[in-house]
Design an enzyme around this catalytic site. Sequence first.
Site, short mmCIF file in Angstrom:
data_model
loop_
_atom_site.label_atom_id
_atom_site.label_comp_id
_atom_site.label_asym_id
_atom_site.label_seq_id
_atom_site.Cartn_x
_atom_site.Cartn_y
_atom_site.Cartn_z
N LYS A 251 2.51 -12.32 6.17
CA LYS A 251 3.24 -11.66 7.38
C LYS A 251 2.21 -10.75 8.13
O LYS A 251 1.20 -10.33 7.40
CB LYS A 251 4.64 -10.88 7.03
CG LYS A 251 4.07 -9.57 6.04
CD LYS A 251 3.71 -8.46 6.71
CE LYS A 251 3.78 -7.21 5.67
NZ LYS A 251 2.79 -5.97 6.14
N ASP B 199 8.56 -4.38 1.05
CA ASP B 199 8.11 -5.51 1.66
C ASP B 199 8.72 -6.84 1.11
O ASP B 199 8.85 -7.69 1.99
CB ASP B 199 6.59 -5.69 1.80
CG ASP B 199 5.80 -5.11 2.85
OD1 ASP B 199 6.53 -4.30 3.53
OD2 ASP B 199 4.71 -5.07 3.18
O1 C5P Z 1 7.50 -0.40 -1.86
P1 C5P Z 1 5.97 -0.61 -2.22
O2 C5P Z 1 5.33 -0.40 -3.59
O3 C5P Z 1 5.32 -1.56 -1.37
O4 C5P Z 1 5.29 0.95 -1.57
C1 C5P Z 1 4.02 1.39 -2.09
C2 C5P Z 1 3.89 3.05 -1.59
O5 C5P Z 1 3.66 3.05 -0.18
C3 C5P Z 1 4.99 3.94 -1.72
O6 C5P Z 1 4.90 4.30 -3.16
C4 C5P Z 1 4.91 4.94 -0.68
O7 C5P Z 1 3.81 5.93 -1.11
C5 C5P Z 1 4.46 4.18 0.37
N1 C5P Z 1 5.36 3.63 1.26
C6 C5P Z 1 6.16 4.55 2.11
N2 C5P Z 1 7.15 3.97 2.95
C7 C5P Z 1 7.52 2.88 3.02
C8 C5P Z 1 6.85 1.86 2.21
C9 C5P Z 1 5.66 2.30 1.24
O8 C5P Z 1 5.89 5.74 2.16
N3 C5P Z 1 8.49 2.53 3.86
#
Ligand code: C5P
Length: 309
Positions: free
Chosen positions: A20, A148
């Site tokens: 994406k 995501d």
């Molecule tokens: O959910 P995911 O593992 O992809 O996110 C990784 C990190 O990215 C989270 O721990 C956070 O620090 C940051 N993040 C965020 N806000 C989001 C998505 C991700 O702060 N909407």
Amino acid sequence: MKLSQPRGAAAGVAVRAHAKINVSLHVTGTRPDGYHLLKTVFQSLALHDRLAFEPCDGPFALDCSAPGVPCDERNLVWKAAKAVWQCAGRQGEPHGVRAHIAKRIPAQGGLGGGSADAAAALVALDALWGTGLGEERLQVIAGQLGADVPFFLCGGSALGLGRGDEIYPLADLPARSVVLVFPPFGVSTPEAFRWFDEDGGPCPSSIPAARVLWPDGTGVAVLNELQAAVGRRHREIDEVCRQLREQGAEAAAMTGSGSTVFGLFRDDAAGAAAAAALSAAGWHTLVTRFATRRQVFARRGLSGRGPLV
Ligand code: C5P
């Protein structure tokens, strides 16, 4: 993603996991747990990984064509397998399936490769194990695996709210050729959000935002509010955007938390010419296209079971 029977395997499942881009990404706030609230338009690309799941004796096993990708509990595909197994009430560790990832989506690029693989694994393993979890429970598991991941159960063009995990399908954006440019460094997602916070939130970009329009005349401004923070630490990001615009891109921006930059072109020839010019200037490029929801979910085999659209 596309499900099919892998050649030569009696009861296996093959799945395409499409990359994406974030056509737009606005940060609208912060949650008490540190996650950021987003308003983002996701768009599937034709670029995809291929995952094959085959029955085997013994514990769940995973391998990947790309060196450096962990093939154990750290991999989101492994986590997806464990989550489906447990959610279906199965005892012990997952077993009876061997998974292979043929990787083409670069890691740490903001293209969602790991998340796409995880969503593909959820759908494929739910089908292969006959766990019948259904759309709602797979969506919940997807959100637990990563912010995501839910988008990849939807595909096409979609609005993401909340952490980016509340997904609202949109009409497919009109077809575009997409030139991806890969700067010689990766950016981890937590790092990009930390830089954004350190810099005090959204900053104006030096790159003017262009709009991509749906046929009804509504449009989406191509911009990424994480770009200024990442671009301040890595000057290449804005430089690549500038070069893409010089080569005729109607819009250019960083995707997700970077480091990949994309340029949008109205036709394939213009995209290919721009990619050739940036390659000649020393950048690593790849040309792909928007993929519609139908293209992402067109399926072969596995009659009666299917993707979540
Ligand atoms: O959910 P995911 O593992 O992809 O996110 C990784 C990190 O990215 C989270 O721990 C956070 O620090 C940051 N993040 C965020 N806000 C989001 C998505 C991700 O702060 N909407």
